[in-house]
Design an enzyme around this catalytic site. Structure first.
Site, PDB file in Angstrom:
ATOM      1  N   ARG A   1      42.922  42.727  32.838  1.00 47.26           N
ATOM      2  CA  ARG A   1      43.604  43.022  34.105  1.00 47.26           C
ATOM      3  C   ARG A   1      45.085  43.258  33.862  1.00 47.26           C
ATOM      4  O   ARG A   1      45.754  42.463  33.215  1.00 47.26           O
ATOM      5  CB  ARG A   1      43.410  41.846  35.075  1.00 47.26           C
ATOM      6  CG  ARG A   1      44.293  41.879  36.319  1.00 47.26           C
ATOM      7  CD  ARG A   1      43.778  42.880  37.346  1.00 47.26           C
ATOM      8  NE  ARG A   1      44.691  43.073  38.433  1.00 47.26           N
ATOM      9  CZ  ARG A   1      44.654  42.439  39.597  1.00 47.26           C
ATOM     10  NH1 ARG A   1      43.732  41.534  39.816  1.00 47.26           N
ATOM     11  NH2 ARG A   1      45.509  42.718  40.538  1.00 47.26           N
TER      12      ARG A   1
ATOM     13  N   ARG B   1      41.836  48.513  38.664  1.00 48.14           N
ATOM     14  CA  ARG B   1      41.798  47.278  37.899  1.00 48.14           C
ATOM     15  C   ARG B   1      40.426  47.059  37.283  1.00 48.14           C
ATOM     16  O   ARG B   1      39.421  47.427  37.882  1.00 48.14           O
ATOM     17  CB  ARG B   1      42.186  46.083  38.766  1.00 48.14           C
ATOM     18  CG  ARG B   1      41.227  45.883  39.913  1.00 48.14           C
ATOM     19  CD  ARG B   1      41.814  45.218  41.096  1.00 48.14           C
ATOM     20  NE  ARG B   1      42.830  46.048  41.686  1.00 48.14           N
ATOM     21  CZ  ARG B   1      43.497  45.722  42.767  1.00 48.14           C
ATOM     22  NH1 ARG B   1      43.258  44.610  43.380  1.00 48.14           N
ATOM     23  NH2 ARG B   1      44.416  46.501  43.252  1.00 48.14           N
TER      24      ARG B   1
ATOM     25  N   ASP C   1      39.388  42.025  39.602  1.00 46.91           N
ATOM     26  CA  ASP C   1      40.222  41.348  40.585  1.00 46.91           C
ATOM     27  C   ASP C   1      39.369  40.237  41.189  1.00 46.91           C
ATOM     28  O   ASP C   1      38.233  40.489  41.609  1.00 46.91           O
ATOM     29  CB  ASP C   1      40.655  42.337  41.674  1.00 46.91           C
ATOM     30  CG  ASP C   1      41.569  41.708  42.711  1.00 46.91           C
ATOM     31  OD1 ASP C   1      42.443  40.906  42.324  1.00 46.91           O
ATOM     32  OD2 ASP C   1      41.414  42.018  43.900  1.00 46.91           O
TER      33      ASP C   1
ATOM     34  N   ASP D   1      39.712  37.171  44.006  1.00 51.68           N
ATOM     35  CA  ASP D   1      40.518  36.538  45.056  1.00 51.68           C
ATOM     36  C   ASP D   1      39.792  35.325  45.605  1.00 51.68           C
ATOM     37  O   ASP D   1      38.579  35.362  45.819  1.00 51.68           O
ATOM     38  CB  ASP D   1      40.751  37.510  46.218  1.00 51.68           C
ATOM     39  CG  ASP D   1      41.642  38.677  45.843  1.00 51.68           C
ATOM     40  OD1 ASP D   1      42.592  38.475  45.060  1.00 51.68           O
ATOM     41  OD2 ASP D   1      41.386  39.790  46.332  1.00 51.68           O
TER      42      ASP D   1
END
Length: 170
Positions: free
Chosen positions: A90, A99, A102, A104
């Site tokens: 990343r 990317r 990712d 989250d």
């Protein structure tokens, strides 16, 4: 930070560089290997159009439920997830840009966090069908911090859901 008992957290995963589906699968294996983490349900992978920086490949997105042991707080989890993102190459050069991976933290139990490192619940999840569609698939009745269930929140955005399911996890 410690808490009592396992806490359910929901993670949003996305990739649009390389073999995204394989990368997501490998990332979930790495997340499951974090000490104190027990994987739960995983959504289908949704192929979704980029939202902010439009001139890039479509994303593969999914949501993973994990249970965090009492020694894993949200900041501990964040550090582990960033380490996994780094392992997968990343690069944080263009915000909302392409990317390899990712990850989250969308929700961490009913905890609310807002500091320089982390905001929980994720600040843009209520506007993102590519988050709410996979979340509603695995936790349709999950009550979100603003009062709606995941299904209700998604139905409010259904007209904006530009993704399509590309396969169902066994």
């Amino acid at each position: 930070m410690t808490h009592r008992g396992p806490v359910a957290a929901y993670l949003g995963l996305g990739s649009n560089i390389g073999d995204s589906e394989t990368l997501l699968s490998r990332a979930m294996e790495r997340i499951a290997a974090i000490p104190g983490i027990t994987p739960g349900m995983v959504s289908s992978v949704f192929q979704t159009e980029p939202q902010d920086v439009r001139e890039q490949p479509w994303f593969a997105n999914c949501v993973l439920q994990v249970f965090c042991g009492e020694d894993i707080g949200p900041h501990d989890l964040l550090r582990s997830l960033r380490s996994i993102e780094d392992e997968f190459g990343r690069e944080r050069t263009v915000r909302f840009g392409p990317r390899t991976l990712d990850i989250d933290i969308l929700l961490f139990g009913d905890l609310a966090v807002e500091d320089e490192e982390l905001t929980i619940p994720h600040p843009r999840m209520r506007q993102r069908a590519f988050v709410l569609a996979p979340l509603a698939e695995i936790a349709p009745d999950l009550r979100l911090p603003w009062g709606e269930t995941a299904t209700e929140a998604l139905s409010r955005l259904a007209h904006r859901c530009e993704g399509r399911r590309i396969y169902q996890e066994p």
